[in-house]
Design a protein around this motif. Structure first.
Motif, PDB file in Angstrom:
ATOM      1  N   MET A  28       0.824  -1.210   0.000  1.00 55.06           N
ATOM      2  CA  MET A  28       0.000   0.000   0.000  1.00 55.06           C
ATOM      3  C   MET A  28       0.861   1.264   0.000  1.00 55.06           C
ATOM      4  O   MET A  28       0.498   2.276  -0.604  1.00 55.06           O
ATOM      5  N   TYR A  29       1.979   1.194   0.688  1.00 58.12           N
ATOM      6  CA  TYR A  29       2.907   2.333   0.753  1.00 58.12           C
ATOM      7  C   TYR A  29       3.313   2.770  -0.652  1.00 58.12           C
ATOM      8  O   TYR A  29       3.298   3.960  -0.979  1.00 58.12           O
ATOM      9  N   TRP A  30       3.643   1.806  -1.479  1.00 57.02           N
ATOM     10  CA  TRP A  30       4.067   2.131  -2.851  1.00 57.02           C
ATOM     11  C   TRP A  30       2.869   2.410  -3.746  1.00 57.02           C
ATOM     12  O   TRP A  30       2.932   3.298  -4.615  1.00 57.02           O
ATOM     13  N   LYS A  31       1.782   1.717  -3.550  1.00 62.24           N
ATOM     14  CA  LYS A  31       0.583   1.958  -4.360  1.00 62.24           C
ATOM     15  C   LYS A  31       0.099   3.395  -4.224  1.00 62.24           C
ATOM     16  O   LYS A  31      -0.280   4.041  -5.214  1.00 62.24           O
ATOM     17  N   TYR A  32       0.113   3.903  -2.991  1.00 62.47           N
ATOM     18  CA  TYR A  32      -0.367   5.257  -2.739  1.00 62.47           C
ATOM     19  C   TYR A  32       0.762   6.292  -2.723  1.00 62.47           C
ATOM     20  O   TYR A  32       0.544   7.435  -2.314  1.00 62.47           O
ATOM     21  N   GLU A  33       1.926   5.895  -3.142  1.00 62.54           N
ATOM     22  CA  GLU A  33       3.084   6.784  -3.275  1.00 62.54           C
ATOM     23  C   GLU A  33       3.372   7.547  -1.985  1.00 62.54           C
ATOM     24  O   GLU A  33       3.605   8.750  -1.973  1.00 62.54           O
ATOM     25  N   TYR A  34       3.361   6.798  -0.899  1.00 65.57           N
ATOM     26  CA  TYR A  34       3.646   7.406   0.401  1.00 65.57           C
ATOM     27  C   TYR A  34       5.103   7.831   0.531  1.00 65.57           C
ATOM     28  O   TYR A  34       5.459   8.528   1.477  1.00 65.57           O
ATOM     29  N   ASN A  35       5.919   7.413  -0.413  1.00 69.47           N
ATOM     30  CA  ASN A  35       7.316   7.880  -0.399  1.00 69.47           C
ATOM     31  C   ASN A  35       7.395   9.386  -0.621  1.00 69.47           C
ATOM     32  O   ASN A  35       8.447   9.997  -0.433  1.00 69.47           O
ATOM     33  N   ARG A  36       6.263  10.009  -1.009  1.00 67.15           N
ATOM     34  CA  ARG A  36       6.202  11.474  -1.116  1.00 67.15           C
ATOM     35  C   ARG A  36       6.276  12.127   0.260  1.00 67.15           C
ATOM     36  O   ARG A  36       6.698  13.285   0.386  1.00 67.15           O
ATOM     37  N   PHE A  37       5.843  11.369   1.276  1.00 66.60           N
ATOM     38  CA  PHE A  37       5.667  11.958   2.603  1.00 66.60           C
ATOM     39  C   PHE A  37       6.651  11.435   3.650  1.00 66.60           C
ATOM     40  O   PHE A  37       6.931  12.132   4.624  1.00 66.60           O
ATOM     41  N   PHE A  38       7.124  10.205   3.449  1.00 70.29           N
ATOM     42  CA  PHE A  38       7.945   9.560   4.476  1.00 70.29           C
ATOM     43  C   PHE A  38       9.351   9.294   3.953  1.00 70.29           C
ATOM     44  O   PHE A  38       9.562   9.102   2.748  1.00 70.29           O
ATOM     45  N   ASP A  39      10.303   9.245   4.862  1.00 69.69           N
ATOM     46  CA  ASP A  39      11.696   9.001   4.483  1.00 69.69           C
ATOM     47  C   ASP A  39      11.885   7.611   3.893  1.00 69.69           C
ATOM     48  O   ASP A  39      12.739   7.394   3.054  1.00 69.69           O
ATOM     49  N   SER A  40      11.072   6.663   4.378  1.00 67.54           N
ATOM     50  CA  SER A  40      11.181   5.274   3.943  1.00 67.54           C
ATOM     51  C   SER A  40       9.933   4.537   4.417  1.00 67.54           C
ATOM     52  O   SER A  40       9.151   5.063   5.222  1.00 67.54           O
ATOM     53  N   PHE A  41       9.754   3.307   3.952  1.00 67.56           N
ATOM     54  CA  PHE A  41       8.663   2.500   4.471  1.00 67.56           C
ATOM     55  C   PHE A  41       8.833   2.274   5.967  1.00 67.56           C
ATOM     56  O   PHE A  41       7.856   2.280   6.719  1.00 67.56           O
ATOM     57  N   TYR A  44       7.413   5.154   7.886  1.00 69.87           N
ATOM     58  CA  TYR A  44       5.959   5.070   7.942  1.00 69.87           C
ATOM     59  C   TYR A  44       5.510   3.986   8.918  1.00 69.87           C
ATOM     60  O   TYR A  44       4.651   4.218   9.770  1.00 69.87           O
ATOM     61  N   TYR A  45       6.076   2.803   8.782  1.00 66.56           N
ATOM     62  CA  TYR A  45       5.578   1.655   9.538  1.00 66.56           C
ATOM     63  C   TYR A  45       5.833   1.807  11.032  1.00 66.56           C
ATOM     64  O   TYR A  45       5.022   1.354  11.850  1.00 66.56           O
ATOM     65  N   SER A  46       6.920   2.445  11.397  1.00 67.09           N
ATOM     66  CA  SER A  46       7.191   2.653  12.820  1.00 67.09           C
ATOM     67  C   SER A  46       6.146   3.579  13.434  1.00 67.09           C
ATOM     68  O   SER A  46       5.695   3.361  14.567  1.00 67.09           O
ATOM     69  N   LEU A  47       5.741   4.601  12.688  1.00 66.03           N
ATOM     70  CA  LEU A  47       4.689   5.502  13.171  1.00 66.03           C
ATOM     71  C   LEU A  47       3.356   4.773  13.285  1.00 66.03           C
ATOM     72  O   LEU A  47       2.648   4.886  14.291  1.00 66.03           O
ATOM     73  N   TYR A  48       3.022   4.014  12.258  1.00 68.72           N
ATOM     74  CA  TYR A  48       1.770   3.253  12.257  1.00 68.72           C
ATOM     75  C   TYR A  48       1.750   2.248  13.407  1.00 68.72           C
ATOM     76  O   TYR A  48       0.771   2.167  14.157  1.00 68.72           O
ATOM     77  N   HIS A  49       2.825   1.476  13.533  1.00 68.84           N
ATOM     78  CA  HIS A  49       2.855   0.379  14.495  1.00 68.84           C
ATOM     79  C   HIS A  49       2.713   0.887  15.924  1.00 68.84           C
ATOM     80  O   HIS A  49       1.961   0.309  16.729  1.00 68.84           O
ATOM     81  N   HIS A  50       3.396   1.957  16.250  1.00 65.72           N
ATOM     82  CA  HIS A  50       3.340   2.515  17.603  1.00 65.72           C
ATOM     83  C   HIS A  50       1.911   2.948  17.947  1.00 65.72           C
ATOM     84  O   HIS A  50       1.382   2.608  19.014  1.00 65.72           O
TER      85      HIS A  50
END
Length: 230
Positions: A28-41, A44-50
């Motif tokens: 989903m990270y790549w599908k929604y091009e979240y690399n525009r907002f986050f330094d890396s997957f 993103y995932y560390s923020l989500y997981h916490h």
């Protein structure tokens, strides 16, 4: 002890939730091009997981609804980097929740252990997971055939470790406490919860945790060890 009924937790006890979820969120990270907002997957995932862990604790305490849990856990990482786009978070949520239960990775030796045990015991699932996901996960991974019933917190609105969900599971499966066994990876939800109602337990201690508040009935680090116990 002579057991008749084995109650299994599902996520990260049989179905490899952590691996399957991570795979899904990276897609989903790549599908929604979240690399525009986050330094890396990983960022993103560390923020989500916490935040996800916090929200599940709040959900267990009745502080947030299932809908609010899902809304917040997918919106939080975006807000943490200054992106307040609820429509984007909602689209990501919808796709992620549709994709996760299609994943089929299992915990090591899960299938062979279930194959063996299903011919000797009544097997049941006792899970805190959402109704719309858990059956799909089991079907996708091919383990649904081993179980006589799936008992979920969604069925009565009470999560493990509360006693009500264990008593409900016993009633729903017509099982007796004295010959039932709970098997799971969560100390609080599965082991302390089962012990609280007098049910024997098997702690699937994957992390090698040492600071146990009490000794569980049994402790394993590999599902194959169940073959020696049962």
């Amino acid at each position: 002890m002579s057991y008749k009924n084995l109650f299994f937790d599902l996520d990260d006890t049989l179905w490899a939730f952590s691996l399957n979820a991570r795979d899904t969120y990276e897609e989903m990270y790549w599908k929604y091009e979240y690399n525009r907002f986050f330094d890396s997957f990983e960022h993103y995932y560390s923020l989500y997981h916490h935040r996800n862990l916090e929200l599940w604790a709040e959900y267990a305490d009745g502080k947030v609804t299932k809908e609010e849990l899902n809304r917040q856990r997918y919106l939080y990482p975006l807000k943490a980097v200054g992106i307040c786009d609820s429509a984007l978070a909602k689209a990501y949520e919808k796709d992620a929740l549709a994709a996760i239960p299609t994943k089929s990775k299992l915990m090591p030796h899960a299938r062979e252990v279930l194959e063996y045990l299903s011919s000797k015991y009544n097997l049941y699932i006792l899970s805190n997971g959402f109704k719309e996901l858990q059956s799909h996960k089991m079907h996708s991974s091919g383990i649904d055939k081993y179980f006589k019933k799936i008992v979920l917190s969604d069925d009565i609105g009470v999560l493990k470790p509360w006693p009500e969900i264990f008593y409900f599971a016993l009633s729903a499966t017509q099982s007796e406490l004295k010959d039932s066994l709970m098997i799971g990876d969560s100390w609080e939800n599965d082991i302390a919860g089962a012990a609280g109602v007098g049910m024997h337990q098997v702690f699937y201690n994957l992390s090698g945790r040492m600071d146990l508040p009490f000794m569980p009935t049994y402790q394993i680090s590999d599902l194959k060890e169940l073959l020696d116990l049962l």
